[in-house]
Design a protein around this motif. Structure first.
Motif, PDB file in Angstrom:
ATOM      1  N   ASP A 136      37.521   8.923  -4.631  1.00 36.18           N
ATOM      2  CA  ASP A 136      36.052   8.956  -4.664  1.00 36.18           C
ATOM      3  C   ASP A 136      35.501  10.363  -4.870  1.00 36.18           C
ATOM      4  O   ASP A 136      34.281  10.550  -4.902  1.00 36.18           O
ATOM      5  N   PHE A 137      36.379  11.336  -5.030  1.00 39.07           N
ATOM      6  CA  PHE A 137      35.933  12.727  -5.016  1.00 39.07           C
ATOM      7  C   PHE A 137      35.278  13.131  -6.329  1.00 39.07           C
ATOM      8  O   PHE A 137      35.786  12.870  -7.410  1.00 39.07           O
ATOM      9  N   ASN A 138      34.122  13.782  -6.205  1.00 41.58           N
ATOM     10  CA  ASN A 138      33.421  14.391  -7.339  1.00 41.58           C
ATOM     11  C   ASN A 138      32.966  15.767  -6.886  1.00 41.58           C
ATOM     12  O   ASN A 138      32.111  15.887  -6.007  1.00 41.58           O
ATOM     13  N   ILE A 139      33.533  16.808  -7.463  1.00 46.74           N
ATOM     14  CA  ILE A 139      33.288  18.157  -6.987  1.00 46.74           C
ATOM     15  C   ILE A 139      31.811  18.542  -7.075  1.00 46.74           C
ATOM     16  O   ILE A 139      31.315  19.363  -6.298  1.00 46.74           O
ATOM     17  N   GLU A 140      31.087  17.933  -7.997  1.00 49.14           N
ATOM     18  CA  GLU A 140      29.671  18.264  -8.155  1.00 49.14           C
ATOM     19  C   GLU A 140      28.849  17.866  -6.938  1.00 49.14           C
ATOM     20  O   GLU A 140      27.741  18.381  -6.739  1.00 49.14           O
ATOM     21  N   ASN A 141      29.370  16.963  -6.120  1.00 46.00           N
ATOM     22  CA  ASN A 141      28.653  16.534  -4.916  1.00 46.00           C
ATOM     23  C   ASN A 141      28.962  17.401  -3.701  1.00 46.00           C
ATOM     24  O   ASN A 141      28.432  17.148  -2.617  1.00 46.00           O
ATOM     25  N   HIS A 142      29.803  18.443  -3.894  1.00 48.88           N
ATOM     26  CA  HIS A 142      30.264  19.207  -2.730  1.00 48.88           C
ATOM     27  C   HIS A 142      30.232  20.711  -3.007  1.00 48.88           C
ATOM     28  O   HIS A 142      31.152  21.444  -2.642  1.00 48.88           O
ATOM     29  N   THR A 143      29.164  21.165  -3.618  1.00 47.17           N
ATOM     30  CA  THR A 143      29.099  22.562  -4.037  1.00 47.17           C
ATOM     31  C   THR A 143      29.031  23.547  -2.877  1.00 47.17           C
ATOM     32  O   THR A 143      29.362  24.725  -3.041  1.00 47.17           O
ATOM     33  N   ASP A 144      28.620  23.100  -1.698  1.00 47.61           N
ATOM     34  CA  ASP A 144      28.524  23.996  -0.545  1.00 47.61           C
ATOM     35  C   ASP A 144      29.685  23.834   0.429  1.00 47.61           C
ATOM     36  O   ASP A 144      29.741  24.531   1.443  1.00 47.61           O
ATOM     37  N   ASP A 145      30.596  22.910   0.123  1.00 47.69           N
ATOM     38  CA  ASP A 145      31.703  22.628   1.034  1.00 47.69           C
ATOM     39  C   ASP A 145      32.950  23.415   0.640  1.00 47.69           C
ATOM     40  O   ASP A 145      33.150  23.766  -0.525  1.00 47.69           O
ATOM     41  N   VAL A 146      33.814  23.662   1.631  1.00 46.52           N
ATOM     42  CA  VAL A 146      35.176  24.097   1.349  1.00 46.52           C
ATOM     43  C   VAL A 146      35.999  22.825   1.141  1.00 46.52           C
ATOM     44  O   VAL A 146      35.983  21.918   1.976  1.00 46.52           O
ATOM     45  N   ILE A 147      36.706  22.757   0.023  1.00 42.48           N
ATOM     46  CA  ILE A 147      37.423  21.543  -0.377  1.00 42.48           C
ATOM     47  C   ILE A 147      38.923  21.817  -0.301  1.00 42.48           C
ATOM     48  O   ILE A 147      39.430  22.739  -0.937  1.00 42.48           O
TER      49      ILE A 147
END
Length: 308
Positions: free
Chosen positions: A165-176
């Motif tokens: 389900d991961f989309n990097i565009e939805n997590h721009t402020d997170d550490v992934i």
């Protein structure tokens, strides 16, 4: 703060080498501290984590006049696998014994045993004077698998999401944080670990043996990373030695690491996890051989700090 800071605290493989002629590159086993934004992520808990813990403890003491006025230590530890040289410093990580510390540990589980059960049996129950349940800090241990991605949110909370389900565009402020498992390391494989933050990527790939033509799945996992920290335990000569060959031991050569970095289009490669038989003189010669004519290649050294 949008930068990523990387500090090598343990660069040695297999076992510590507390010898004078191992000081330049380091004698402690695997541990790296990574600061991404305001979050501290620790990769592996070899003996290098002991000095890292002392550094954190000093900062904690200097931040206030008593326990509850001081800034708490908040860290995330990711374990690549559970071989001794990657966990042997954990019992002596001093922040664990400070009540205000919050330490979250993530890593693999094996053979129907959780990570917590394995660490408890291996490091605490029979071989250490303090049991896991007696540690006074806020210590949490979680199983981590390749099907999940770990997110560290801006408020320092942590959540798992399915990798599908991961989309990097939805997590721009997170550490992934994501992991890739190599099965070439006996007996249960090893995780390579990827940390992404603000369009910057660090990949930590210890205890992996390459294949002829490289590990294609790993190349995809690491593709385009800013920093690739890659296992380089053996020279090619030792790897194919007619007396004691190292093929099948689950480690790469320096040449394998270079080939992997090339195919992955890594912007910079750091050699890591050196054989304990390689003293400073041997590694100096190898550094001259590999770094003189090859760009963006560097030997990791204990206490080396870089910023990207």
């Amino acid at each position: 703060m949008q930068e990523i800071k990387i500090k090598f605290k343990g660069t040695r493989g297999s076992h510590p080498t507390p010898k004078q002629n191992h000081l330049k590159y380091g004698g402690n086993t695997s541990c790296i501290g990574i600061s991404a934004g305001n979050h501290l992520i620790i990769l592996d808990a070899g003996t290098g984590i002991i000095d890292l813990g002392r550094d954190l403890q000093k900062e904690h003491i200097l931040s206030g006049t008593d326990l509850y006025s001081r800034k708490p230590i908040n860290a995330t530890l990711i374990l690549s696998h559970l071989h001794q040289d990657h966990i042997q410093g954990l019992q002596f990580f001093s922040p664990m014994f400070i009540p205000t510390t919050k330490l979250d540990i993530f890593g693999p589980s094996y053979q129907n045993e959780s990570l917590k059960e394995i660490l408890s049996k291996t490091l605490f129950e029979k071989v250490f004077p303090v049991s896991l349940d007696e540690i006074p800090s806020n210590l949490n241990i979680y199983d981590f698998c390749t099907k999940n991605i770990l997110l560290i949110k801006p408020d320092a909370s942590k959540v798992f999401i399915p990798a599908s389900d991961f989309n990097i565009e939805n997590h721009t402020d997170d550490v992934i944080i994501s992991v890739h498992k190599t099965t070439a390391h006996p007996k249960n494989g090893s995780y390579s670990i990827k940390i992404q933050y603000k369009e910057k990527t660090v990949v930590y790939a210890t205890d992996k043996e390459s294949y002829i033509g490289c590990d294609k799945k790993f190349i995809e996992f690491a593709h385009g990373c800013d920093i690739l920290i890659h296992d380089a335990q053996y020279t090619h000569q030792d790897y194919i030695s007619p007396i004691l060959p190292k093929q099948g031991f689950g480690h790469s050569t320096f040449n394998m690491a270079i080939e992997t970095a090339k195919f992955a289009k890594a912007k910079k490669l750091f050699f890591f996890h050196y054989d304990p038989n390689y003293d400073d003189g041997i590694l100096d010669m190898l550094e001259k051989e590999f770094c003189t004519n090859i760009e963006n290649v560097e030997f990791a050294k204990e206490n080396l700090e870089i910023i990207i």
